[in-house]
Design an enzyme around this catalytic site. Structure first.
Site, PDB file in Angstrom:
ATOM      1  N   TYR A 153      13.887 -32.619 -24.877  1.00  0.00           N
ATOM      2  CA  TYR A 153      13.081 -32.742 -26.343  1.00  0.00           C
ATOM      3  C   TYR A 153      12.553 -34.703 -26.091  1.00  0.00           C
ATOM      4  O   TYR A 153      11.976 -35.012 -26.531  1.00  0.00           O
ATOM      5  CB  TYR A 153      13.715 -32.762 -27.328  1.00  0.00           C
ATOM      6  CG  TYR A 153      13.365 -31.945 -27.599  1.00  0.00           C
ATOM      7  CD1 TYR A 153      12.582 -30.759 -27.657  1.00  0.00           C
ATOM      8  CD2 TYR A 153      13.527 -31.814 -29.503  1.00  0.00           C
ATOM      9  CE1 TYR A 153      12.608 -29.361 -28.091  1.00  0.00           C
ATOM     10  CE2 TYR A 153      13.068 -30.747 -30.553  1.00  0.00           C
ATOM     11  CZ  TYR A 153      12.814 -29.751 -28.872  1.00  0.00           C
ATOM     12  OH  TYR A 153      12.616 -27.661 -30.185  1.00  0.00           O
ATOM     13  N   LYS A 220      23.071 -22.502 -22.055  1.00  0.00           N
ATOM     14  CA  LYS A 220      22.507 -21.685 -21.725  1.00  0.00           C
ATOM     15  C   LYS A 220      23.571 -21.647 -19.919  1.00  0.00           C
ATOM     16  O   LYS A 220      22.748 -22.096 -18.933  1.00  0.00           O
ATOM     17  CB  LYS A 220      21.026 -21.831 -21.435  1.00  0.00           C
ATOM     18  CG  LYS A 220      20.172 -20.480 -21.287  1.00  0.00           C
ATOM     19  CD  LYS A 220      20.760 -19.441 -21.455  1.00  0.00           C
ATOM     20  CE  LYS A 220      20.279 -18.299 -21.453  1.00  0.00           C
ATOM     21  NZ  LYS A 220      20.939 -16.420 -21.512  1.00  0.00           N
ATOM     22  N   ASP A 274      21.993 -17.093 -25.698  1.00  0.00           N
ATOM     23  CA  ASP A 274      21.311 -15.728 -26.235  1.00  0.00           C
ATOM     24  C   ASP A 274      21.939 -14.919 -27.060  1.00  0.00           C
ATOM     25  O   ASP A 274      21.768 -14.055 -28.300  1.00  0.00           O
ATOM     26  CB  ASP A 274      20.384 -14.795 -24.801  1.00  0.00           C
ATOM     27  CG  ASP A 274      20.557 -15.139 -23.955  1.00  0.00           C
ATOM     28  OD1 ASP A 274      22.132 -16.003 -23.530  1.00  0.00           O
ATOM     29  OD2 ASP A 274      21.249 -14.436 -23.286  1.00  0.00           O
ATOM     30  N   ASP A 298      17.558 -26.836 -32.149  1.00  0.00           N
ATOM     31  CA  ASP A 298      16.818 -26.732 -32.748  1.00  0.00           C
ATOM     32  C   ASP A 298      15.844 -25.325 -33.517  1.00  0.00           C
ATOM     33  O   ASP A 298      15.423 -24.967 -34.678  1.00  0.00           O
ATOM     34  CB  ASP A 298      15.058 -26.655 -32.219  1.00  0.00           C
ATOM     35  CG  ASP A 298      13.516 -27.333 -32.644  1.00  0.00           C
ATOM     36  OD1 ASP A 298      13.616 -27.076 -34.198  1.00  0.00           O
ATOM     37  OD2 ASP A 298      12.786 -27.629 -32.591  1.00  0.00           O
TER      38      ASP A 298
END
Ligand code: NAD
Length: 408
Positions: A153, A220, A274, A298
């Site tokens: 971002y 992740k 996930d 987000d």
């Protein structure tokens, strides 16, 4: 009450000095801002009056930012407005339009970046009987701490086919061993030790202060080892360095404490992004505070908001070390602007969060329970009325009035 209005100031260790009549800057916001801000202001003012028997009140100071600012001053976001937020320590805002064709990416992002509001904080809690896709939505009670300043971002990217993009690809292919072929967009994902540690430290501080059981580092890192993986590692490090006597890891919980969490101790754990998306659906009660880089944050913030009934109900804040801006989490919904129709709950609950942040906890709790009681009584705006059987649909302003009737 004759106390003179004055500014909130910073005290030691991130604490605030809040006078009895603090001056709080607000931005009404564009679109439905004209509907939800007045509703919010009335509820907050009344809650403060009732909670403190008139000994405290807020002196509101309007900042002309967004469309209102542009029409009246020619500026979308002035330096003066930013300065005012900075010097008053706490502010609140409605949603704002992203001006098209002005070179401004987003006013919201500009405010966050210029004031270094590095933590985007989103509490997610179920309000009965708001329709939810979950079987047991009441088990959801989480706060997301999303890093607000870096990650993909940060906006460092080069469009395929441009000269800059070709330069970056040439460097990567010739010196870094990559083999990009054909038009390829490139973006950079910076995750720094300093920014990761300050975000996780804020999340842990909240968990300790609010008596929450755990902080989960969502990442992740199994794939992106040197960015997301590093975020998780730095998160565990800052927990040990700065909060060693108040935190243990999940591994220590089982190795040393036989799975029984000691009183007053926060468990630090991590989950692959996930997998966490699955677990907040299947085992929501196991998560209290989630700390995560920008992009994951987000996604998970909006997904959790949906689990408890949507963005119209979700409060939020952007918090730095020296100031904080509380805000509605939805947009300006232009087609409903000025119709006195939409749901002001997101901004009202953000106002309650602000009162909490100021240490005016009694008034914050009062707003939350009055809003909850109003919805429980079936008095709701159109968005919820069409989903709750037998509900009474009221206007935005009437919903605020119904909350005020239930403040005690
Ligand atoms: P939006 O959130 O404004 O509206 C989408 C739909 O959600 C609306 O049509 C309406 O049906 C519903 N909705 C939103 N808020 C509601 C409320 N309080 N009560 C009831 N229903 C509500 O999203 P959008 O249409 O994608 O964006 C419109 C503008 O808002 C854009 O200019 C965008 O940049 C801006 N925006 C601002 C913020 C912010 O200020 N933080 C956030 C998101 C979007």
């Amino acid at each position: 009450m004759n106390a003179k209005p004055s500014k909130i100031t910073l005290a030691e260790k991130g604490m605030l000095n809040v006078p009895n009549v603090p001056i709080i800057p607000f931005i009404e916001g564009d679109g439905i801002g004209q509907d939800i801000w007045p509703a919010t202001q009335r509820v907050i003012d009344k809650a403060v009056e009732v909670a403190y028997s008139g000994k405290r009140r807020i002196e509101w100071r309007e900042l002309l930012v967004g469309e209102k600012g542009f029409h009246q001053t020619g500026q979308w976001l002035s330096e003066e407005a930013l300065q005012t937020i900075q010097t008053h320590v706490v502010a609140i805002k409605g949603p704002m339009t992203t001006p098209i064709g002005t070179g401004i990416r987003s006013l919201n992002v500009a405010i966050r970046q210029k004031l270094d509001l590095y933590a985007c904080v989103r509490p997610v809690r179920y309000i009965d009987p708001v329709p939810s896709p979950m079987k047991a939505p009441q088990k959801i009670d989480m706060v997301v701490y999303r890093e607000n300043t870096e990650d993909l971002y940060a906006g460092i990217e080069w469009q395929a086919g441009t000269a800059e993009n070709a330069k970056v690809i040439d460097f990567l292919n010739s010196q870094m061993g990559t083999t990009f072929k054909g038009p390829t967009g490139i973006g950079i994902k910076p995750i720094s030790e300093a920014n990761s540690k300050r975000l996780v430290a804020k999340a842990i501080t909240h968990a300790i202060d609010a008596g929450r059981s755990s902080v989960t580092l969502m990442h992740k890192g199994n794939i992106m080892k040197f960015t997301e993986g590093a975020f998780s590692r730095w998160g565990y490090e800052v927990a040990k360095e700065r909060f060693g006597d108040r935190t243990i890891t999940e591994a220590e919980l089982y190795d040393r404490y036989d799975g029984r969490q000691p009183e007053g101790i926060v468990v630090i754990k991590d989950r692959i992004a996930d997998m966490l998306f699955q677990q907040v659906l299947l085992r929501p009660a196991e998560f209290a505070v989630i700390a995560t880089p920008n992009l994951n944050g987000d996604y998970i913030s909006d997904a959790l908001a949906a689990q408890v009934g949507g963005l119209g109900m979700a409060p939020g804040a952007n918090i730095g070390d020296t100031c904080a801006v509380f805000e509605a989490t939805h947009g300006t919904a232009p087609k409903y602007a000025g119709l006195d129709k939409v749901n002001p709950s997101s901004l009202i609950l953000s106002g309650a969060m602000m009162l909490d942040y100021m240490g005016w906890t009694e008034s914050a709790a009062m707003v939350q329970s009055a809003l909850q009681a109003t919805i429980k009584d079936g008095v709701v705006t159109y968005d919820l009325a069409r989903q709750i059987e037998g509900a009474q649909e009221v206007a935005c302003s009437a919903f605020a009035a119904a909350i005020i009737e239930r403040l005690h």
